[in-house]
Design a protein around this motif. Sequence first.
Motif, mmCIF file in Angstrom:
data_model
loop_
_atom_site.group_PDB
_atom_site.id
_atom_site.type_symbol
_atom_site.label_atom_id
_atom_site.label_comp_id
_atom_site.label_asym_id
_atom_site.label_seq_id
_atom_site.Cartn_x
_atom_site.Cartn_y
_atom_site.Cartn_z
ATOM 1 N N GLU A 10 50.722 8.920 -2.392
ATOM 2 C CA GLU A 10 50.285 9.945 -3.335
ATOM 3 C C GLU A 10 50.219 11.254 -2.571
ATOM 4 N N LYS A 11 50.347 12.365 -3.282
ATOM 5 C CA LYS A 11 50.486 13.679 -2.639
ATOM 6 C C LYS A 11 49.335 14.042 -1.704
ATOM 7 N N ASP A 12 48.134 13.577 -1.969
ATOM 8 C CA ASP A 12 47.005 13.951 -1.117
ATOM 9 C C ASP A 12 46.709 12.926 -0.015
ATOM 10 N N ASP A 13 47.542 11.909 0.128
ATOM 11 C CA ASP A 13 47.349 10.910 1.175
ATOM 12 C C ASP A 13 47.545 11.512 2.557
ATOM 13 N N LYS A 14 46.747 11.032 3.504
ATOM 14 C CA LYS A 14 46.977 11.373 4.912
ATOM 15 C C LYS A 14 47.920 10.297 5.446
ATOM 16 N N ILE A 15 49.095 10.720 5.873
ATOM 17 C CA ILE A 15 50.116 9.783 6.320
ATOM 18 C C ILE A 15 50.334 9.979 7.812
ATOM 19 N N VAL A 16 50.233 8.894 8.558
ATOM 20 C CA VAL A 16 50.492 8.925 9.995
ATOM 21 C C VAL A 16 51.626 7.950 10.278
ATOM 22 N N LEU A 17 52.692 8.462 10.834
ATOM 23 C CA LEU A 17 53.813 7.626 11.240
ATOM 24 C C LEU A 17 53.594 7.263 12.710
ATOM 25 N N ALA A 18 53.472 5.977 12.979
ATOM 26 C CA ALA A 18 53.217 5.519 14.346
ATOM 27 C C ALA A 18 54.378 4.655 14.811
ATOM 28 N N LEU A 83 49.456 -1.556 19.065
ATOM 29 C CA LEU A 83 49.335 -1.184 17.653
ATOM 30 C C LEU A 83 48.000 -1.659 17.075
ATOM 31 N N ARG A 84 47.601 -2.877 17.441
ATOM 32 C CA ARG A 84 46.323 -3.404 16.957
ATOM 33 C C ARG A 84 45.173 -2.508 17.409
ATOM 34 N N LEU A 85 45.190 -2.062 18.657
ATOM 35 C CA LEU A 85 44.151 -1.162 19.150
ATOM 36 C C LEU A 85 44.175 0.177 18.407
ATOM 37 N N PHE A 86 45.372 0.674 18.118
ATOM 38 C CA PHE A 86 45.523 1.905 17.341
ATOM 39 C C PHE A 86 44.893 1.739 15.960
ATOM 40 N N LEU A 87 45.136 0.599 15.324
ATOM 41 C CA LEU A 87 44.584 0.333 13.996
ATOM 42 C C LEU A 87 43.059 0.222 14.043
ATOM 43 N N GLU A 88 42.538 -0.398 15.095
ATOM 44 C CA GLU A 88 41.084 -0.499 15.235
ATOM 45 C C GLU A 88 40.461 0.888 15.391
ATOM 46 N N ARG A 89 41.155 1.773 16.088
ATOM 47 C CA ARG A 89 40.641 3.122 16.328
ATOM 48 C C ARG A 89 40.729 3.995 15.076
ATOM 49 N N THR A 90 41.840 3.904 14.343
ATOM 50 C CA THR A 90 42.071 4.812 13.217
ATOM 51 C C THR A 90 41.598 4.266 11.870
ATOM 52 N N LYS A 91 41.464 2.954 11.768
ATOM 53 C CA LYS A 91 40.984 2.305 10.541
ATOM 54 C C LYS A 91 41.695 2.798 9.268
ATOM 55 N N PRO A 92 42.993 2.576 9.171
ATOM 56 C CA PRO A 92 43.727 3.031 7.981
ATOM 57 C C PRO A 92 43.380 2.199 6.748
ATOM 58 N N ASP A 93 43.591 2.788 5.587
ATOM 59 C CA ASP A 93 43.385 2.059 4.337
ATOM 60 C C ASP A 93 44.527 1.085 4.078
#
Length: 121
Positions: A10-18, A83-93
């Motif tokens: 959606e237009k207001d989503d924060k998108i991070v490409l990792a 990647l798992r550590l990145f996900l733990e740090r950033t907690k994406p939806d």
Amino acid sequence: IRWCAEKLFEKDDKIVLAHATEGGGSTYASKQSTELKGIISKAQLTKGKTYLEECLGKLEKAGYKGDTELIVAYPHTSAKAALRLFLERTKPDILVCGSRRLGAMKRALLGSTSTYLVHNS
């Protein structure tokens, strides 16, 4: 990225490409192996940054803005674990994983990153 833009974002989503890359390394160290490891690491970093820039261009072409993050798995750490550590740090939806198109045999031997992340994140 196109599928996500059409079906998910959606237009207001924060998108991070990792993108995760393995930094290389071994328990054996010599002057030559250290120099070679440095050359390989620089090449992997350059390739990862270029890949992220290409993906960001596709995202912007689809009408979205995003950030990029290059995740480096240092010696004795897999890209999956990094990647798992990145996900733990950033907690994406939500997490969307791409494919390296390894094929069934290599995927069976190496393991699927997305399967690993589903079971360990």
